[in-house]
Design a protein around this motif. Structure first.
Motif, PDB file in Angstrom:
ATOM      1  N   LYS A 167       7.491   6.615   2.141  1.00  0.00           N
ATOM      2  CA  LYS A 167       7.383   5.692   1.005  1.00  0.00           C
ATOM      3  C   LYS A 167       6.683   4.397   1.403  1.00  0.00           C
ATOM      4  CE  LYS A 167      11.430   7.378  -1.537  1.00  0.00           C
ATOM      5  NZ  LYS A 167      12.819   7.061  -1.975  1.00  0.00           N
ATOM      6  N   SER A 180       3.007   5.037   2.273  1.00  0.00           N
ATOM      7  CA  SER A 180       2.287   5.304   1.032  1.00  0.00           C
ATOM      8  C   SER A 180       2.015   4.011   0.275  1.00  0.00           C
ATOM      9  CB  SER A 180       3.098   6.267   0.159  1.00  0.00           C
ATOM     10  OG  SER A 180       2.483   6.455  -1.096  1.00  0.00           O
ATOM     11  N   LEU A 181       3.012   3.112   0.249  1.00  0.00           N
ATOM     12  CA  LEU A 181       2.849   1.822  -0.426  1.00  0.00           C
ATOM     13  C   LEU A 181       1.760   0.995   0.248  1.00  0.00           C
ATOM     14  CD1 LEU A 181       3.740  -0.444  -2.395  1.00  0.00           C
ATOM     15  CD2 LEU A 181       5.402  -1.143  -0.642  1.00  0.00           C
ATOM     16  N   GLU A 187      -1.551   2.306  -0.563  1.00  0.00           N
ATOM     17  CA  GLU A 187      -1.886   2.008  -1.961  1.00  0.00           C
ATOM     18  C   GLU A 187      -2.354   0.561  -2.112  1.00  0.00           C
ATOM     19  OE1 GLU A 187       0.559   2.224  -6.176  1.00  0.00           O
ATOM     20  OE2 GLU A 187       1.027   3.711  -4.619  1.00  0.00           O
ATOM     21  N   THR A 197       2.671  -0.408  -8.707  1.00  0.00           N
ATOM     22  CA  THR A 197       2.703  -0.715  -7.274  1.00  0.00           C
ATOM     23  C   THR A 197       3.725  -1.798  -6.971  1.00  0.00           C
ATOM     24  OG1 THR A 197       0.363  -0.120  -7.051  1.00  0.00           O
ATOM     25  CG2 THR A 197       1.312  -1.468  -5.300  1.00  0.00           C
ATOM     26  N   SER A 249       6.355  -2.403  -8.684  1.00  0.00           N
ATOM     27  CA  SER A 249       7.668  -1.770  -8.845  1.00  0.00           C
ATOM     28  C   SER A 249       8.075  -1.048  -7.555  1.00  0.00           C
ATOM     29  CB  SER A 249       7.625  -0.786 -10.020  1.00  0.00           C
ATOM     30  OG  SER A 249       8.841  -0.080 -10.136  1.00  0.00           O
ATOM     31  N   LYS A 250       7.123  -0.327  -6.948  1.00  0.00           N
ATOM     32  CA  LYS A 250       7.400   0.364  -5.677  1.00  0.00           C
ATOM     33  C   LYS A 250       7.655  -0.651  -4.562  1.00  0.00           C
ATOM     34  CE  LYS A 250       4.449   4.291  -6.902  1.00  0.00           C
ATOM     35  NZ  LYS A 250       3.147   4.963  -6.614  1.00  0.00           N
ATOM     36  N   SER A 272      11.119  -1.927  -4.795  1.00  0.00           N
ATOM     37  CA  SER A 272      12.113  -0.922  -4.409  1.00  0.00           C
ATOM     38  C   SER A 272      12.249  -0.785  -2.896  1.00  0.00           C
ATOM     39  CB  SER A 272      11.752   0.444  -5.022  1.00  0.00           C
ATOM     40  OG  SER A 272      10.612   1.001  -4.383  1.00  0.00           O
ATOM     41  N   LEU A 273      11.209  -1.224  -2.145  1.00  0.00           N
ATOM     42  CA  LEU A 273      11.201  -1.071  -0.692  1.00  0.00           C
ATOM     43  C   LEU A 273      11.460  -2.384   0.048  1.00  0.00           C
ATOM     44  CD1 LEU A 273       8.163   1.359  -0.430  1.00  0.00           C
ATOM     45  CD2 LEU A 273      10.561   1.937  -0.044  1.00  0.00           C
ATOM     46  N   GLU A 319      15.265  -2.698 -10.343  1.00  0.00           N
ATOM     47  CA  GLU A 319      14.361  -1.636  -9.880  1.00  0.00           C
ATOM     48  C   GLU A 319      14.135  -0.600 -10.975  1.00  0.00           C
ATOM     49  OE1 GLU A 319      14.323   2.010  -6.602  1.00  0.00           O
ATOM     50  OE2 GLU A 319      15.677   0.317  -6.299  1.00  0.00           O
ATOM     51  N   ALA A 347      10.582   0.141 -13.167  1.00  0.00           N
ATOM     52  CA  ALA A 347       9.981   1.479 -13.236  1.00  0.00           C
ATOM     53  C   ALA A 347       9.809   1.900 -14.692  1.00  0.00           C
ATOM     54  CB  ALA A 347      10.850   2.481 -12.481  1.00  0.00           C
TER      55      ALA A 347
END
Length: 313
Positions: A129, A132-133, A136, A173, A175-176, A179-180, A201, A205
């Motif tokens: 995750k 990937s973030l 991105e 993005t 939002s992700k 979340s992290l 969170e 989303a």
């Protein structure tokens, strides 16, 4: 399977008339051709004919009294809905981005959003995750490198501060990203809205999905999603009914759920303005409806009859 071949406007109007839409004279026919030419058959008819179809017919058949004008009125109403929701989601998005960049930068410095260990590595599947973030973010940064503000920081400083970068990052993005973030930073942000970080969170989303619908011109009034909004005190306070599984029937997977999320994210004044605009738009459509009813439209939107009580909660 029937092949979808090209049809002229006159042929399309003939099909609609054969299927039961009321097109009694040349004036109504000309109107039908104009709205089809302007909006497209697929967008207008396939997108907005659901409530006008005869539910008991085994073939495509319209209810008696269906007119092209009423279908187009519903189409235009949906455009207004998209504009309203998009504008106020942007308001929430701006504040969210500002808060995230502030608390993340306060903890990690101004250019450390690409460092893996600055995120919550204890989460399930955190490695995939987080990487990937970061990928991105790098992709979006590269795609906007010619933007004046981005180009300036890259040339002069060699990096782009998060409070500048967040202007080009999508809400999805962001939002992700949220979340992290590490728990304390997440809580610092969510505390600004007086809600738990998991609730924020989930709300981010949810509104991100609706924002994408608005931005791409997708049909919004009957929006539905598989991933529900978290249950809030508003669901109980509005006395929304529940299904046998205990899930509220409205405000969980529909457009009203987005309004509930925005109730938690917008200032009181902004939310009241949004509510007033929605009320006005629904009232304008109601005056134009002949076959359909206001209640049918509200039901498709997932709005309970007392939805305006949200203003006072």
């Amino acid at each position: 399977m029937e092949e979808k071949v090209f049809k002229t406007l006159d042929e399309l109007v003939d099909i609609l008339k054969q299927r039961g839409i009321d097109i009694p004279d040349s004036s109504a026919r000309d109107y039908a051709k104009r709205v089809l030419e302007k909006n497209g058959y697929y967008n207008l008819i396939n997108g907005y004919n659901k409530l006008f179809l005869d539910p008991e017919s085994e073939i495509v058949k319209y209810r008696s009294g269906t007119t092209m004008k009423e279908i187009n009125d519903l189409y235009q109403f949906d455009r207004v809905l998209r504009h309203i929701f998009f504008r106020y989601i942007l308001e929430a998005e701006t504040q969210i981005k500002s808060l995230i960049s502030y608390y993340f930068s306060e903890a990690h410095g101004h250019k450390n959003y690409l460092i893996y260990t600055n995120f919550n590595t204890s989460l399930r599947d955190s490695e995939s995750k987080i990487t990937s973030l970061i990928a991105e973010i790098q992709k979006q940064l590269a795609s906007r490198s010619s933007d004046p503000s981005i180009e300036h920081y890259l040339k002069v400083h060699g990096y782009v501060p998060l409070w500048v970068l967040n202007n080009i990052l999508t809400l999805g993005t962001i939002s992700k990203f949220y979340s992290l973030m590490l728990p304390q930073e997440r809580q610092n942000v969510s505390r600004c809205f007086n809600i738990m970080d998991k609730e924020l969170e989930n709300a981010l989303a949810y509104i991100s999905t609706v924002r994408n619908f608005c931005a791409h011109g997708n049909r919004l009034y009957c929006f539905r999603t598989k991933k529900p909004l978290s249950t809030t005190p508003y669901h109980e306070q509005l006395e929304i009914k529940q299904n046998p599984n205990g899930e509220y029937l409205k405000g969980k997977r529909d457009l009203f759920a987005c309004l509930i999320a925005l109730k938690r994210l917008l200032s009181n004044n902004d939310f009241k303005r949004m509510s007033k605009e929605l009320y006005r738009a629904i009232g304008t459509l109601d005056k134009k409806l002949c076959l359909l009813s206001r209640d049918q439209i509200l039901n498709e939107m997932g709005f309970p009859d007392n939805w305006r009580n949200l203003n006072n909660l």
